[in-house]
Design a protein around this motif. Structure first.
Motif, short mmCIF file in Angstrom:
data_model
loop_
_atom_site.label_atom_id
_atom_site.label_comp_id
_atom_site.label_asym_id
_atom_site.label_seq_id
_atom_site.Cartn_x
_atom_site.Cartn_y
_atom_site.Cartn_z
N TYR A 1 4.65 5.78 -11.47
CA TYR A 1 4.43 5.86 -9.79
C TYR A 1 5.42 5.02 -8.90
O TYR A 1 5.88 4.40 -9.68
CB TYR A 1 3.11 4.88 -9.61
CG TYR A 1 1.56 5.12 -9.80
CD1 TYR A 1 1.68 5.51 -11.20
CD2 TYR A 1 1.07 5.34 -8.74
CE1 TYR A 1 0.33 5.46 -12.26
CE2 TYR A 1 -0.30 5.76 -9.14
CZ TYR A 1 -0.83 5.53 -11.02
OH TYR A 1 -1.96 5.96 -10.95
N HIS A 2 5.80 6.05 -8.34
CA HIS A 2 7.25 6.28 -7.28
C HIS A 2 7.72 5.61 -6.55
O HIS A 2 8.21 5.34 -5.31
CB HIS A 2 7.83 7.89 -8.00
CG HIS A 2 6.77 8.83 -7.19
ND1 HIS A 2 6.27 9.28 -5.53
CD2 HIS A 2 6.23 9.44 -7.50
CE1 HIS A 2 5.71 9.57 -5.47
NE2 HIS A 2 4.98 10.72 -6.62
N THR A 3 6.02 5.20 -5.71
CA THR A 3 6.41 4.91 -4.23
C THR A 3 4.79 3.81 -4.06
O THR A 3 3.77 4.33 -5.00
CB THR A 3 6.00 5.88 -3.20
OG1 THR A 3 6.55 7.28 -3.03
CG2 THR A 3 6.19 5.78 -1.86
N TRP A 4 5.40 2.74 -3.84
CA TRP A 4 4.88 1.71 -3.62
C TRP A 4 4.37 0.90 -2.67
O TRP A 4 5.52 1.08 -1.12
CB TRP A 4 5.36 0.20 -4.72
CG TRP A 4 4.88 1.06 -5.80
CD1 TRP A 4 6.15 1.40 -7.22
CD2 TRP A 4 4.15 0.00 -7.03
NE1 TRP A 4 5.66 2.32 -7.69
CE2 TRP A 4 4.49 1.05 -8.32
CE3 TRP A 4 3.15 0.13 -6.88
CZ2 TRP A 4 3.86 1.19 -9.09
CZ3 TRP A 4 2.38 0.09 -7.73
CH2 TRP A 4 2.52 0.18 -9.00
N GLY A 5 3.20 0.32 -2.06
CA GLY A 5 3.19 -0.71 -0.40
C GLY A 5 4.17 -1.71 -1.34
O GLY A 5 4.30 -2.06 -1.76
N GLN A 6 3.77 -2.48 0.18
CA GLN A 6 4.24 -3.83 -0.08
C GLN A 6 3.61 -4.70 -0.73
O GLN A 6 3.83 -5.85 -1.24
CB GLN A 6 4.82 -4.60 1.36
CG GLN A 6 3.90 -5.36 2.48
CD GLN A 6 2.67 -4.06 2.86
OE1 GLN A 6 2.86 -3.00 2.44
NE2 GLN A 6 1.45 -4.40 3.59
N GLY A 7 2.06 -4.67 -0.88
CA GLY A 7 0.73 -5.56 -1.75
C GLY A 7 0.13 -6.24 -0.61
O GLY A 7 0.74 -6.57 0.77
N THR A 8 -1.00 -6.55 -0.52
CA THR A 8 -2.04 -8.03 0.12
C THR A 8 -2.47 -8.67 -0.93
O THR A 8 -2.93 -8.62 -1.94
CB THR A 8 -3.13 -6.80 0.78
OG1 THR A 8 -3.82 -7.64 1.40
CG2 THR A 8 -4.02 -5.76 0.18
N GLN A 9 -2.47 -9.49 -0.40
CA GLN A 9 -3.25 -10.89 -1.53
C GLN A 9 -4.19 -10.96 -1.15
O GLN A 9 -5.21 -10.60 -0.32
CB GLN A 9 -2.30 -12.09 -0.51
CG GLN A 9 -2.91 -13.48 -1.17
CD GLN A 9 -2.05 -13.35 -2.68
OE1 GLN A 9 -0.86 -13.76 -3.43
NE2 GLN A 9 -3.11 -14.21 -3.75
N VAL A 10 -4.95 -10.91 -2.33
CA VAL A 10 -6.09 -11.35 -2.70
C VAL A 10 -6.96 -12.46 -3.58
O VAL A 10 -5.90 -12.87 -4.37
CB VAL A 10 -7.43 -10.19 -3.15
CG1 VAL A 10 -9.16 -10.79 -3.86
CG2 VAL A 10 -7.20 -8.98 -2.06
N THR A 11 -7.10 -13.16 -2.26
CA THR A 11 -7.74 -14.31 -3.10
C THR A 11 -9.08 -15.28 -3.61
O THR A 11 -9.68 -14.97 -2.64
CB THR A 11 -6.69 -15.75 -2.88
OG1 THR A 11 -5.77 -15.57 -2.38
CG2 THR A 11 -7.53 -17.13 -3.56
N VAL A 12 -9.35 -15.33 -4.38
CA VAL A 12 -11.14 -15.30 -5.08
C VAL A 12 -11.39 -16.53 -5.20
O VAL A 12 -10.91 -17.52 -5.82
CB VAL A 12 -11.60 -14.30 -5.85
CG1 VAL A 12 -12.73 -15.11 -6.10
CG2 VAL A 12 -11.28 -12.62 -5.53
#
Length: 131
Positions: free
Chosen positions: A118-129
């Motif tokens: 996988y060559h292109t990535w987003g910055q991420g989003t936090q999920v907290t459960v």
């Protein structure tokens, strides 16, 4: 410049649901040509595969932990990929990333690339459960 931007993360109680979205931008990025994947990384752990969807949306793959609870979908016209998560558990807590990978052939069997491809990535989003 190609960009993937995730959204939709947050704090949710165990048993709840969240819908993550990832929007692609960039004049040179033909969204419909790529496999789109969702990955997650918890503190102290390696990044792991969650789900993927083929270039045309006709095929999907899930990790064992995601099967039956998460659904991946895409809208090529809008250049978005989504991850609907339900029955969330505390162990789902992580930063969630979307990424683009090589589709391989556009006829015949779908290609499911390893995470390294996988060559292109987003910055991420936090999920907290919370429990």
């Amino acid at each position: 410049q190609v960009q993937l931007v995730e959204s939709g993360g947050g704090l949710v109680q165990a048993g709840g649901s969240l819908r993550l979205s990832c929007a692609a931008s960039g004049r040179t990025f033909t969204f419909s040509m790529y496999v789109m994947g969702w990955f997650r990384q918890a503190p102290g752990k390696e990044r792991e595969f969650v789900a993927a969807i083929s270039w045309n949306g006709g095929g999907t793959r899930y990790s064992d932990s995601a099967k039956g609870r998460f659904t991946v979908s895409r809208d090529n016209a809008k250049k978005t990929v989504s991850l609907q998560m339900s029955s969330l558990k505390p162990e789902d807590t992580a930063v969630y990333y979307c990424a683009a990978g090589p589709a391989g052939s556009y006829s015949g069997a779908y290609n499911w690339p390893p995470i390294a491809d996988y060559h292109t990535w987003g910055q991420g989003t936090q999920v907290t459960v919370s429990s």
